[in-house]
Design a protein around this motif. Structure first.
Motif, PDB file in Angstrom:
ATOM      1  N   VAL A  71      29.241  -3.112   8.232  1.00 33.88           N
ATOM      2  CA  VAL A  71      29.900  -1.803   8.185  1.00 33.88           C
ATOM      3  C   VAL A  71      28.993  -0.764   7.527  1.00 33.88           C
ATOM      4  O   VAL A  71      28.858   0.365   8.014  1.00 33.88           O
ATOM      5  CB  VAL A  71      31.244  -1.918   7.448  1.00 33.88           C
ATOM      6  CG1 VAL A  71      31.808  -0.542   7.121  1.00 33.88           C
ATOM      7  CG2 VAL A  71      32.241  -2.715   8.274  1.00 33.88           C
ATOM      8  N   GLN A  72      28.351  -1.139   6.423  1.00 33.84           N
ATOM      9  CA  GLN A  72      27.455  -0.203   5.727  1.00 33.84           C
ATOM     10  C   GLN A  72      26.334   0.274   6.651  1.00 33.84           C
ATOM     11  O   GLN A  72      26.003   1.461   6.681  1.00 33.84           O
ATOM     12  CB  GLN A  72      26.860  -0.880   4.491  1.00 33.84           C
ATOM     13  CG  GLN A  72      27.854  -1.176   3.383  1.00 33.84           C
ATOM     14  CD  GLN A  72      27.324  -2.138   2.339  1.00 33.84           C
ATOM     15  OE1 GLN A  72      28.089  -2.769   1.638  1.00 33.84           O
ATOM     16  NE2 GLN A  72      26.001  -2.280   2.234  1.00 33.84           N
ATOM     17  N   LEU A  73      25.757  -0.662   7.400  1.00 31.61           N
ATOM     18  CA  LEU A  73      24.672  -0.302   8.309  1.00 31.61           C
ATOM     19  C   LEU A  73      25.166   0.659   9.386  1.00 31.61           C
ATOM     20  O   LEU A  73      24.517   1.677   9.683  1.00 31.61           O
ATOM     21  CB  LEU A  73      24.089  -1.561   8.945  1.00 31.61           C
ATOM     22  CG  LEU A  73      22.870  -1.366   9.848  1.00 31.61           C
ATOM     23  CD1 LEU A  73      21.669  -0.878   9.044  1.00 31.61           C
ATOM     24  CD2 LEU A  73      22.524  -2.666  10.573  1.00 31.61           C
ATOM     25  N   LEU A  74      26.318   0.377   9.962  1.00 37.55           N
ATOM     26  CA  LEU A  74      26.872   1.230  11.005  1.00 37.55           C
ATOM     27  C   LEU A  74      27.297   2.590  10.470  1.00 37.55           C
ATOM     28  O   LEU A  74      27.326   3.576  11.219  1.00 37.55           O
ATOM     29  CB  LEU A  74      28.063   0.531  11.659  1.00 37.55           C
ATOM     30  CG  LEU A  74      27.700  -0.661  12.550  1.00 37.55           C
ATOM     31  CD1 LEU A  74      28.921  -1.538  12.791  1.00 37.55           C
ATOM     32  CD2 LEU A  74      27.120  -0.184  13.870  1.00 37.55           C
ATOM     33  N   HIS A 134      15.285  -2.015   9.647  1.00 35.52           N
ATOM     34  CA  HIS A 134      16.285  -1.600  10.621  1.00 35.52           C
ATOM     35  C   HIS A 134      16.035  -0.144  10.987  1.00 35.52           C
ATOM     36  O   HIS A 134      16.020   0.722  10.108  1.00 35.52           O
ATOM     37  CB  HIS A 134      17.698  -1.750  10.058  1.00 35.52           C
ATOM     38  CG  HIS A 134      18.120  -3.163   9.864  1.00 35.52           C
ATOM     39  ND1 HIS A 134      18.738  -3.912  10.835  1.00 35.52           N
ATOM     40  CD2 HIS A 134      17.987  -3.990   8.791  1.00 35.52           C
ATOM     41  CE1 HIS A 134      18.983  -5.124  10.385  1.00 35.52           C
ATOM     42  NE2 HIS A 134      18.540  -5.199   9.145  1.00 35.52           N
ATOM     43  N   PRO A 135      15.830   0.170  12.265  1.00 33.66           N
ATOM     44  CA  PRO A 135      15.618   1.569  12.638  1.00 33.66           C
ATOM     45  C   PRO A 135      16.856   2.398  12.317  1.00 33.66           C
ATOM     46  O   PRO A 135      17.979   1.962  12.583  1.00 33.66           O
ATOM     47  CB  PRO A 135      15.374   1.493  14.158  1.00 33.66           C
ATOM     48  CG  PRO A 135      16.000   0.211  14.582  1.00 33.66           C
ATOM     49  CD  PRO A 135      15.845  -0.726  13.428  1.00 33.66           C
ATOM     50  N   PRO A 136      16.680   3.562  11.712  1.00 31.70           N
ATOM     51  CA  PRO A 136      17.848   4.393  11.382  1.00 31.70           C
ATOM     52  C   PRO A 136      18.526   4.896  12.645  1.00 31.70           C
ATOM     53  O   PRO A 136      17.875   5.422  13.554  1.00 31.70           O
ATOM     54  CB  PRO A 136      17.250   5.541  10.566  1.00 31.70           C
ATOM     55  CG  PRO A 136      15.814   5.607  10.977  1.00 31.70           C
ATOM     56  CD  PRO A 136      15.412   4.201  11.303  1.00 31.70           C
ATOM     57  N   THR A 137      19.813   4.695  12.714  1.00 42.31           N
ATOM     58  CA  THR A 137      20.586   5.196  13.843  1.00 42.31           C
ATOM     59  C   THR A 137      21.797   5.938  13.305  1.00 42.31           C
ATOM     60  O   THR A 137      22.420   5.500  12.331  1.00 42.31           O
ATOM     61  CB  THR A 137      21.062   4.051  14.754  1.00 42.31           C
ATOM     62  OG1 THR A 137      21.789   3.095  13.965  1.00 42.31           O
ATOM     63  CG2 THR A 137      19.881   3.355  15.409  1.00 42.31           C
ATOM     64  N   PRO A 138      22.143   7.068  13.890  1.00 41.94           N
ATOM     65  CA  PRO A 138      23.292   7.817  13.392  1.00 41.94           C
ATOM     66  C   PRO A 138      24.585   7.065  13.662  1.00 41.94           C
ATOM     67  O   PRO A 138      24.697   6.340  14.662  1.00 41.94           O
ATOM     68  CB  PRO A 138      23.228   9.123  14.183  1.00 41.94           C
ATOM     69  CG  PRO A 138      22.488   8.771  15.434  1.00 41.94           C
ATOM     70  CD  PRO A 138      21.502   7.719  15.041  1.00 41.94           C
ATOM     71  N   PRO A 139      25.574   7.198  12.781  1.00 40.33           N
ATOM     72  CA  PRO A 139      26.865   6.560  13.041  1.00 40.33           C
ATOM     73  C   PRO A 139      27.503   7.123  14.306  1.00 40.33           C
ATOM     74  O   PRO A 139      27.204   8.236  14.738  1.00 40.33           O
ATOM     75  CB  PRO A 139      27.695   6.931  11.801  1.00 40.33           C
ATOM     76  CG  PRO A 139      26.702   7.345  10.768  1.00 40.33           C
ATOM     77  CD  PRO A 139      25.542   7.917  11.508  1.00 40.33           C
ATOM     78  N   ASP A 140      28.357   6.317  14.909  1.00 36.91           N
ATOM     79  CA  ASP A 140      29.122   6.802  16.057  1.00 36.91           C
ATOM     80  C   ASP A 140      29.861   8.073  15.633  1.00 36.91           C
ATOM     81  O   ASP A 140      30.502   8.100  14.579  1.00 36.91           O
ATOM     82  CB  ASP A 140      30.124   5.719  16.478  1.00 36.91           C
ATOM     83  CG  ASP A 140      30.835   6.075  17.774  1.00 36.91           C
ATOM     84  OD1 ASP A 140      31.634   7.036  17.760  1.00 36.91           O
ATOM     85  OD2 ASP A 140      30.600   5.402  18.783  1.00 36.91           O
ATOM     86  N   PRO A 141      29.777   9.142  16.412  1.00 37.66           N
ATOM     87  CA  PRO A 141      30.411  10.398  16.000  1.00 37.66           C
ATOM     88  C   PRO A 141      31.924  10.313  15.863  1.00 37.66           C
ATOM     89  O   PRO A 141      32.531  11.159  15.206  1.00 37.66           O
ATOM     90  CB  PRO A 141      30.009  11.377  17.113  1.00 37.66           C
ATOM     91  CG  PRO A 141      29.637  10.520  18.277  1.00 37.66           C
ATOM     92  CD  PRO A 141      29.064   9.272  17.690  1.00 37.66           C
ATOM     93  N   ARG A 142      32.528   9.279  16.468  1.00 35.68           N
ATOM     94  CA  ARG A 142      33.985   9.115  16.317  1.00 35.68           C
ATOM     95  C   ARG A 142      34.353   8.415  15.022  1.00 35.68           C
ATOM     96  O   ARG A 142      35.537   8.363  14.662  1.00 35.68           O
ATOM     97  CB  ARG A 142      34.540   8.334  17.501  1.00 35.68           C
ATOM     98  CG  ARG A 142      34.479   9.074  18.831  1.00 35.68           C
ATOM     99  CD  ARG A 142      34.892   8.149  19.959  1.00 35.68           C
ATOM    100  NE  ARG A 142      33.953   7.041  20.090  1.00 35.68           N
ATOM    101  CZ  ARG A 142      34.227   5.922  20.763  1.00 35.68           C
ATOM    102  NH1 ARG A 142      35.392   5.757  21.335  1.00 35.68           N
ATOM    103  NH2 ARG A 142      33.299   4.971  20.853  1.00 35.68           N
ATOM    104  N   LEU A 143      33.374   7.838  14.323  1.00 34.66           N
ATOM    105  CA  LEU A 143      33.656   7.070  13.114  1.00 34.66           C
ATOM    106  C   LEU A 143      34.157   8.003  12.021  1.00 34.66           C
ATOM    107  O   LEU A 143      33.421   8.863  11.540  1.00 34.66           O
ATOM    108  CB  LEU A 143      32.386   6.349  12.664  1.00 34.66           C
ATOM    109  CG  LEU A 143      32.494   5.479  11.423  1.00 34.66           C
ATOM    110  CD1 LEU A 143      33.560   4.409  11.599  1.00 34.66           C
ATOM    111  CD2 LEU A 143      31.140   4.838  11.124  1.00 34.66           C
ATOM    112  N   ARG A 144      35.405   7.802  11.599  1.00 38.56           N
ATOM    113  CA  ARG A 144      36.032   8.724  10.663  1.00 38.56           C
ATOM    114  C   ARG A 144      36.067   8.194   9.233  1.00 38.56           C
ATOM    115  O   ARG A 144      36.076   8.980   8.283  1.00 38.56           O
ATOM    116  CB  ARG A 144      37.452   9.050  11.142  1.00 38.56           C
ATOM    117  CG  ARG A 144      38.135  10.172  10.397  1.00 38.56           C
ATOM    118  CD  ARG A 144      39.467  10.547  11.023  1.00 38.56           C
ATOM    119  NE  ARG A 144      39.310  11.297  12.262  1.00 38.56           N
ATOM    120  CZ  ARG A 144      40.327  11.753  12.987  1.00 38.56           C
ATOM    121  NH1 ARG A 144      41.577  11.511  12.594  1.00 38.56           N
ATOM    122  NH2 ARG A 144      40.106  12.426  14.092  1.00 38.56           N
ATOM    123  N   ALA A 145      36.101   6.880   9.026  1.00 44.57           N
ATOM    124  CA  ALA A 145      36.191   6.312   7.678  1.00 44.57           C
ATOM    125  C   ALA A 145      35.789   4.847   7.727  1.00 44.57           C
ATOM    126  O   ALA A 145      35.934   4.185   8.766  1.00 44.57           O
ATOM    127  CB  ALA A 145      37.616   6.458   7.130  1.00 44.57           C
TER     128      ALA A 145
END
Length: 320
Positions: free
Chosen positions: A156-159, A167-178
Motif C-alpha cells: 500500500v505504501q508503495l502504491l 523501484h521506479p517512482p510511479t504516481p499513485p492512481d489518480p482515483r486513490l483517495r485514502a
C-alpha cells in the motif's frame, strides 16, 4: 452513504465499533492477467445497499490469502463500503508448504524481496484496472481506498507514493483517495534516499495502525518503533489533519491481520479471540473511511475530537 443510522456513543454518528446497518454479501472469484500469466484470487465484500460509499482494496501479509483482512472488510462493508481482498501468488500461503517453523520463517523471509513487492503492486494495479470492465467487480467510478497488513501495508505504501530504492517512482492512481496501513514499516531506514524523501509523496490521507508489541515476528529487522516511521515522515495535511497514527498498547503483529491464514496459525501463536482493542480499531478505521472516502465532515470531526476518549491509557493516537 444511504441507509438507516441510529445514534450511539459517538453522538451524531452510530457506534462505529459495532456492526453497521447493512447485510454483507461475500463472493469469491479470480482475475487472470494474461500479460503476466498470473491468476489472482479475490474475495469481494458487498454491502446490501443501493450503492457502496467506496471500494477498499486489501493486500494481505506474507503467507496470507484472500481471507486476510476479513474482520476489517466485513465490518467496513456493514457500514456501506465494498471491500476487495486480493491474493498475491508468490508471497501467499502457497509458498509455505510443510516444514519446521524455522524453515517456514526462512521461506517467508525469502519471499519478502523487492521483486515480489513489485509483483504485488502490479497485482493491485491490474485489479484496479479491471474495475468497470469485469462484471464481477464494482464500477470504475467508485471512490477508491487501499488497505493492507504487514507486507500488504508495504504494498500500500508503495502504491500511495513511497519512493523506495530499486523501484521506479510511479504516481499513485489518480482515483486513490485514502490509504490505511496495518503494521506499516520502513525497512532499512538509514538507506538512501532517506525517510523524508521516501515518504514526501505520500499525500493522500493515511492512517497507520500498529501495537507496542508489533515487532514483525522475527522475520526481519522491523521493531514496533519502526512501524511508526511512515506516519512520522509523511507530510501533514494541507487542509486539516489527514495523517493518523494509532498505537494499541500490547498489540502484536497478528492482532492486525484481520484473520490469520492457517499457514500463519501453524507457525505462530495466533490469538484466536479478538484483542481487547478490537472495537476501537474498527471504529477508527470506519471513521477514517467515512471521512476520507465518503468525505463526511462529521466523521472527520469525530475522529480527531471524540475518538481519543474511547482509548485506554496504554494506547496512543496522533494526527497531523
Amino acid at each position: 452513504m444511504d441507509g438507516p443510522l441510529s445514534c450511539g456513543p459517538t453522538g451524531g454518528l452510530p457506534d462505529l465499533g459495532a456492526a453497521g446497518p447493512w447485510r454483507v454479501l461475500a463472493r469469491l472469484g479470480d482475475v487472470h492477467d494474461t500479460r503476466r500469466a498470473r491468476t489472482l484470487p479475490f474475495k469481494l465484500y458487498l454491502p446490501d445497499a443501493p450503492r457502496p460509499g467506496g471500494l477498499i482494496v486489501f493486500s494481505h501479509g506474507l503467507g496470507g490469502t484472500r481471507e486476510g483482512g476479513a474482520r476489517w472488510l466485513a465490518h467496513w462493508a456493514s457500514h456501506g463500503f465494498a471491500g476487495l481482498a486480493v491474493q498475491h501468488p508468490g508471497s501467499d500461503a502457497g509458498v509455505l508448504g510443510k516444514g519446521s517453523p524455522l524453515g517456514l520463517r526462512r521461506t517467508l523471509k525469502a519471499a519478502m524481496n523487492p521483486d515480489e513487492l513489485a509483483r504485488r503492486a502490479d497485482d493491485i494495479r491490474f485489479v484496479i484496472g479491471r474495475l468497470g470492465h469485469d462484471p464481477r467487480l464494482p464500477d470504475a467510478d467508485i471512490p477508491l481506498g487501499l488497505a493492507g497488513h504487514s507486507f500488504g501495508a508495504v504494498t500500500v505504501q508503495l502504491l500511495a507514493g513511497e519512493r523506495r530504492a530499486g523501484h521506479p517512482p510511479t504516481p499513485p492512481d489518480p482515483r486513490l483517495r485514502a490509504v490505511l496501513a496495518l503494521s506499516p514499516s520502513a525497512r532499512q531506514p538509514d538507506a538512501p534516499p532517506g525517510l523524508n524523501q521516501r515518504f514526501a509523496h505520500l499525500r493522500q490521507p493515511f492512517m497507520g495502525i500498529t501495537g507496542s508489541r508489533d515487532d514483525g515476528m522475527g522475520l526481519s529487522d522491523i521493531s514496533a518503533a519502526n512501524r511508526e516511521l511512515p506516519y512520522r515522515h509523511a507530510p501533514a495535511g494541507l487542509a486539516g489533519p489527514d495523517k493518523y497514527l494509532l498505537v494499541f498498547g500490547g498489540g502484536n503483529h497478528l492482532d492486525f491481520a484481520g484473520q490469520a491464514s492457517q499457514a500463519e496459525a501453524g507457525m505462530f501463536a495466533v490469538r484466536r479471540e479478538p484483542a481487547v482493542f478490537h472495537a476501537s480499531l474498527l471504529a477508527a478505521g470506519t471513521a477514517f473511511w467515512q471521512a476520507h472516502l465518503g468525505l463526511d465532515a462529521e466523521a472527520h470531526r469525530w475522529l480527531i475530537t471524540d475518538f481519543p476518549g474511547r482509548l485506554r491509557p496504554t494506547d496512543r493516537f496522533e494526527f497531523k
